[in-house]
Design an enzyme around this catalytic site. Structure first.
Site, PDB file in Angstrom:
ATOM      1  N   LYS A 167      40.273  39.799  43.494  1.00  0.00           N
ATOM      2  CA  LYS A 167      39.038  40.951  43.557  1.00  0.00           C
ATOM      3  C   LYS A 167      39.441  42.146  44.711  1.00  0.00           C
ATOM      4  O   LYS A 167      38.841  41.437  45.879  1.00  0.00           O
ATOM      5  CB  LYS A 167      37.595  40.694  42.901  1.00  0.00           C
ATOM      6  CG  LYS A 167      37.092  41.743  42.676  1.00  0.00           C
ATOM      7  CD  LYS A 167      35.515  41.277  42.119  1.00  0.00           C
ATOM      8  CE  LYS A 167      35.082  42.368  41.963  1.00  0.00           C
ATOM      9  NZ  LYS A 167      33.676  42.365  41.191  1.00  0.00           N
ATOM     10  N   GLU A 174      36.741  37.041  34.130  1.00  0.00           N
ATOM     11  CA  GLU A 174      36.361  36.478  35.403  1.00  0.00           C
ATOM     12  C   GLU A 174      35.558  35.107  35.492  1.00  0.00           C
ATOM     13  O   GLU A 174      34.856  34.671  34.531  1.00  0.00           O
ATOM     14  CB  GLU A 174      35.621  37.707  36.150  1.00  0.00           C
ATOM     15  CG  GLU A 174      35.057  37.624  37.091  1.00  0.00           C
ATOM     16  CD  GLU A 174      33.791  38.571  37.803  1.00  0.00           C
ATOM     17  OE1 GLU A 174      33.274  38.799  38.147  1.00  0.00           O
ATOM     18  OE2 GLU A 174      32.960  38.751  36.740  1.00  0.00           O
ATOM     19  N   CYS A 226      35.778  42.826  36.620  1.00  0.00           N
ATOM     20  CA  CYS A 226      34.279  43.205  36.453  1.00  0.00           C
ATOM     21  C   CYS A 226      34.378  44.850  37.029  1.00  0.00           C
ATOM     22  O   CYS A 226      34.545  45.939  36.422  1.00  0.00           O
ATOM     23  CB  CYS A 226      33.413  42.248  37.249  1.00  0.00           C
ATOM     24  SG  CYS A 226      31.973  43.072  36.718  1.00  0.00           S
TER      25      CYS A 226
END
Length: 508
Positions: free
Chosen positions: A328, A264, A383
Site C-alpha cells: 500500500k 485487506e 482500502c
C-alpha cells in the site's frame, strides 16, 4: 430589543440554518438519488451565504465553515466508532477528535465560498464559485497526505453529472454541481443567462454519454470474493488471528473460480510468520487448479530511513509465476503511520496501531492468467487508496502493462454499522466511471461487490455476513480521457477562471 441584539439573533439563525443545511446535504448523499437532491440543497445554501451581498470576508468564511462543519460531522461520525468502540479511547476525546477533523475539513469549504463576496457584483460569480470549490477540493485531497473523503463528486455516481467523470474526473462533476446549483438560484434574477447555462450543461451531459473509451476484452472471468465478517477486536488476540487465517485459507483452498480474492489483512500476520506451509499449500493449489489468488497480508518491507519493517500488502499467487506483491502506497494517518508529534494521540488507544512502510508509486499490475486466452491485468488498491482518483489514473497511465480491471481489498470493521462502507462503495463507483473499467471489491464486513465499467453495482453481498460472492466479470481495455490527462484540464480551467476573476476584481 436593541439593534445589536436583533443582529445577534439574526446571525445565530443564519449560522444554525447553514449547519442544518450542511448536515442535510451530507445525509441525502446516502439516498439512491442523492446526487440530484443535493442540487436544490446547494442552491439553498448559496442563498443563505449570499443573502447579504455586503457581508465581510470574515463573516462569509465563518458561514462557509459552519456549513462545512454540519456536513462533515454527519458524514464522518463513524470515526468515533473506530476511536471509542474499537480503539477504547475516552468518549470525550473521541468526540473532540471527530469535531477537530470535521472543523479542519470545513476550513476548505469556508475558503471555497469566498467568491460570493469578492465577485458578487459580476454575473460570472457561478463560474468563480465552482472554480474555487474545485481548487479547494483538490487541496483537501493533497495537503497533509490528503483526506478527500465526502467530496461532492462521489454523490454524482447517482446524479446527473456522472457521465462527465470519464472525461475530466470527479472534480469536473463537482464543478458542474456547484455551478448548476448557483444558476438555479439565479433563475428569477437573470432568467435568460441562467436558463441558457442550464440548457448548455444539459446538452453537454447528454452528448458526453454518447461516447465510450473502453471496450470488452476476452470472455468474462469467473471470480469469487470472500467476505469473512470478522470483528476488528479479533485481530488483537492470538486465537482470533488464527481463526481468521484458518477461515480464509480454507475458503481459498477449496474455491474453483478463476480469480479468488480475500480482503485487506485477511491474514493479519506477517507472511514470514504464518503457520507452516500456508503459502506453499496455496501456491500448490493454484498450480493444480490453474486459478489466481489475491489476498491481504502483513508484508515484510524494510525501510531503513524510517525504521519501518512491515507493510500493508496484497499478495497474489498465479500458476508458475513468482508471487505478486503490492504494498500500500497511500497510508492512513494514525491508522497505518504515525505523523511526527502525534505519538501521544496514538497512546490514548488501548489497541496496537501499525506504523507501516510505504510502497512505491510505480508498482506493476497483477497478472491474471487464463487458459487459452490472453491474460488480463488488474490495478490493485487497498482500502483508503481508492479515494484518490488522480493517483489511480496516474498509475494506469504510466503502467508498462494495460489495465483491464480494478481490484480493491478493504477492511472496514473498524467503523462498525455505519455509512462508511456505502461511502467507500460510491468512491469505488467513481473510480470505475473515471477509468471506464469494472471493479471488484473484496471486503471483510462489506460492501463486497462487483461494479461494471460505468460504475453501476452489478451484484453485492449483504453487510456483516460471512459469505462468498461467486459471479462473472467482464474485463475491459482502453483509456479514458481522464486516465490520459488526470485532473490537469479541470484544474487549469478553474485556475484560469479565478485569475480572470481576480483581474476583474482589481480593475473594478
Amino acid at each position: 430589543m436593541n439593534d445589536q441584539m436583533v443582529r445577534g439573533r439574526r446571525q445565530s439563525i443564519h449560522f444554525l440554518a447553514l449547519f442544518i443545511l450542511g448536515a442535510i446535504l451530507a445525509g441525502v448523499a446516502e439516498l439512491p438519488y442523492g446526487g440530484w437532491i443535493q442540487i436544490p440543497i446547494l442552491s439553498a445554501i448559496w442563498w443563505w451565504l449570499n443573502r447579504e451581498n455586503q457581508n465581510s470576508v470574515k463573516h462569509l468564511f465563518a458561514s462557509g465553515l459552519i456549513f462545512g462543519l454540519g456536513y462533515f460531522v454527519i458524514g464522518l461520525w463513524w470515526i468515533y466508532i473506530s476511536l471509542h468502540d474499537v480503539g477504547g479511547m475516552n468518549a470525550a476525546l473521541s468526540c473532540m477528535a471527530v469535531f477537530l477533523l470535521s472543523a479542519y475539513m470545513a476550513l476548505y469549504f469556508g475558503l471555497a465560498t469566498l467568491p460570493l463576496t469578492l465577485f458578487h457584483k459580476t454575473r460570472y460569480v457561478g463560474f468563480f464559485l465552482a472554480s474555487s470549490w474545485v481548487v479547494m477540493e483538490y487541496l483537501r485531497g493533497y495537503i497533509f497526505t490528503g483526506f478527500p473523503w465526502m467530496g461532492l463528486a462521489e454523490s454524482q455516481v447517482n446524479g446527473p453529472f456522472a457521465v462527465i467523470a470519464p472525461y475530466f474526473g470527479g472534480l469536473a462533476c463537482t464543478f458542474l454541481l456547484v455551478f448548476i446549483s448557483w444558476q438555479i438560484l439565479q433563475l428569477k434574477k437573470d432568467t435568460l443567462a441562467s436558463t441558457s447555462s442550464l440548457i448548455l450543461v444539459i446538452a453537454l451531459t447528454v452528448l458526453s454519454s454518447l461516447w465510450s473509451f473502453t471496450k470488452p476484452i476476452g470472455d468474462p472471468i469467473r471470480v469469487e470474493l470472500i467476505q469473512g465478517n470478522f470483528a476488528q477486536s479479533m485481530i488483537f488476540k492470538p486465537e482470533g488471528i488464527l481463526k481468521q487465517i484458518e477461515f480464509y485459507f480454507a475458503a481459498m483452498s477449496k474455491s474453483k473460480a478463476e480469480l479468488i480474492i480475500a480482503p485487506e489483512t485477511a491474514f493479519p500476520w506477517p507472511e514470514s510468520n504464518l503457520p507452516s506451509g500456508t503459502l506453499e499449500t496455496l501456491q500448490n493449489h493454484v498450480d493444480q487448479q490453474g486459478n489466481n489468488l489475491l489476498f491481504g497480508v502483513i508484508g515484510r518491507h524494510v525501510n531503513p530511513k524510517m525504521g519501518r519493517e512491515f507493510s500493508n500488502r496484497a499478495l497474489g499467487l498465479s500458476p508458475s509465476n513468482p508471487p505478486y506483491l503490492y504494498d500500500k502506497n497511500h497510508l492512513v494517518p494514525f491508522g497505518e503511520f504515525i505523523p511526527p508529534g502525534f505519538r501521544w494521540f496514538v497512546n490514548a488507544f488501548s489497541v496496537p496501531l501499525s506504523d507501516f512502510a510505504r510502497g512505491g508509486e510505480d508498482q506493476e499490475n497483477f497478472l491474471i492468467q487464463r487458459p487459452n486466452q490472453e491474460p488480463i491485468f488488474a490495478a490493485i488498491t487497498i482500502c483508503y487508496e481508492d479515494v484518490f482518483g488522480g493517483e489511480l489514473a496516474s498509475r494506469i497511465r504510466n503502467s508498462s502493462t494495460p489495465t483491464n480491471i480494478l481490484i480493491n481489498l478493504t477492511n472496514l470493521a473498524w467503523f462498525g454499522e455505519s455509512q462508511a462502507s456505502s461511502q467507500q462503495l460510491r468512491l469505488s463507483q467513481l473510480r470505475s466511471l473515471e477509468t471506464g473499467l469494472p471493479a471488484l471489491r473484496a471486503t471483510n464486513t462489506g460492501i463486497t461487490s462487483v461494479l461494471d465499467s460505468n460504475g453501476k453495482v452489478l451484484t453485492s453481498l449483504p453487510e456483516f455476513t460471512q459469505a462468498s460472492l461467486i459471479t462473472q466479470v467482464q474485463a475491459y481495455t482502453g483509456k479514458t480521457p481522464y486516465v490520459r490527462w488526470g485532473d490537469l484540464p479541470i484544474l487549469s480551467l478553474s485556475c484560469i477562471l479565478l485569475i480572470w476573476g481576480l483581474i476583474r476584481y482589481r480593475r473594478f
